[in-house]
Motif scaffolding. Structure first.
Motif, PDB file in Angstrom:
ATOM      1  N   ASP A 274      42.647  44.730  44.799  1.00  0.00           N
ATOM      2  CA  ASP A 274      41.687  43.641  44.653  1.00  0.00           C
ATOM      3  C   ASP A 274      41.818  42.645  45.814  1.00  0.00           C
ATOM      4  OD1 ASP A 274      39.976  41.655  43.814  1.00  0.00           O
ATOM      5  OD2 ASP A 274      40.850  41.479  41.811  1.00  0.00           O
ATOM      6  N   VAL A 275      41.227  42.981  46.932  1.00  0.00           N
ATOM      7  CA  VAL A 275      41.286  42.129  48.118  1.00  0.00           C
ATOM      8  C   VAL A 275      40.622  40.786  47.850  1.00  0.00           C
ATOM      9  CG1 VAL A 275      40.586  41.935  50.538  1.00  0.00           C
ATOM     10  CG2 VAL A 275      41.358  44.133  49.631  1.00  0.00           C
ATOM     11  N   ARG A 276      39.590  40.786  47.051  1.00  0.00           N
ATOM     12  CA  ARG A 276      38.879  39.536  46.734  1.00  0.00           C
ATOM     13  C   ARG A 276      39.820  38.507  46.112  1.00  0.00           C
ATOM     14  NH1 ARG A 276      33.223  39.899  43.839  1.00  0.00           N
ATOM     15  NH2 ARG A 276      33.224  41.507  45.417  1.00  0.00           N
ATOM     16  N   PHE A 277      40.723  38.952  45.227  1.00  0.00           N
ATOM     17  CA  PHE A 277      41.680  38.040  44.611  1.00  0.00           C
ATOM     18  C   PHE A 277      42.592  37.429  45.672  1.00  0.00           C
ATOM     19  CE2 PHE A 277      46.009  37.411  43.031  1.00  0.00           C
ATOM     20  CZ  PHE A 277      45.779  36.360  42.161  1.00  0.00           C
TER      21      PHE A 277
ATOM     22  N   TYR B 275      43.324  35.110  36.176  1.00  0.00           N
ATOM     23  CA  TYR B 275      43.305  36.502  36.633  1.00  0.00           C
ATOM     24  C   TYR B 275      44.068  37.409  35.666  1.00  0.00           C
ATOM     25  CZ  TYR B 275      43.435  40.421  39.910  1.00  0.00           C
ATOM     26  OH  TYR B 275      43.290  41.644  40.497  1.00  0.00           O
TER      27      TYR B 275
ATOM     28  N   TRP C 202      42.072  37.114  48.848  1.00  0.00           N
ATOM     29  CA  TRP C 202      41.279  36.240  49.705  1.00  0.00           C
ATOM     30  C   TRP C 202      41.058  34.884  49.028  1.00  0.00           C
ATOM     31  CZ3 TRP C 202      40.595  36.512  54.623  1.00  0.00           C
ATOM     32  CH2 TRP C 202      39.621  35.714  55.232  1.00  0.00           C
ATOM     33  N   SER C 203      40.788  34.895  47.735  1.00  0.00           N
ATOM     34  CA  SER C 203      40.573  33.633  47.019  1.00  0.00           C
ATOM     35  C   SER C 203      41.855  32.806  46.975  1.00  0.00           C
ATOM     36  CB  SER C 203      40.044  33.890  45.605  1.00  0.00           C
ATOM     37  OG  SER C 203      41.045  34.428  44.771  1.00  0.00           O
TER      38      SER C 203
END
Length: 93
Positions: free
Chosen positions: A30-33, A90, A35-36
């Motif tokens: 989960d790259v989006r996590f 998360y 990044w956030s």
């Protein structure tokens, strides 16, 4: 496997929350996590402002090290409550 409740997660240290959230994000790729999370770290703004010019390589390395330390859960400063909330959210999904 059951999803842990808010009270159970909130009782954990920020470091434990970070470890669990990062382990789940790595498992899910989960790259989006990630990044956030990077966007909420205290040194993220300073690192984003650097232009990568040759004369700024020292500060660029310093900022990268600072971001890494923050990503590892050190030096979270005022952002710790926000990051705890992000980790709990998360993990609670």
């Amino acid at each position: 496997m059951t999803t842990p409740g808010f009270a159970e997660l909130d009782a954990l240290s920020t470091e434990k929350l970070r470890e669990r959230a990062f382990a789940r994000a790595r498992e899910k790729r989960d790259v989006r996590f990630f990044w956030s999370v990077l966007g909420h770290l205290p040194d993220a703004d300073e690192a984003a402002a650097l232009d990568g010019a040759p004369n700024s390589i020292g500060p660029t390395i310093d900022e990268a090290v600072a971001l890494y330390r923050e990503l590892e859960g050190r030096n979270l400063g005022e952002q710790e409550p926000l990051l705890r909330a992000a980790f709990i959210d998360y993990l609670g999904k």
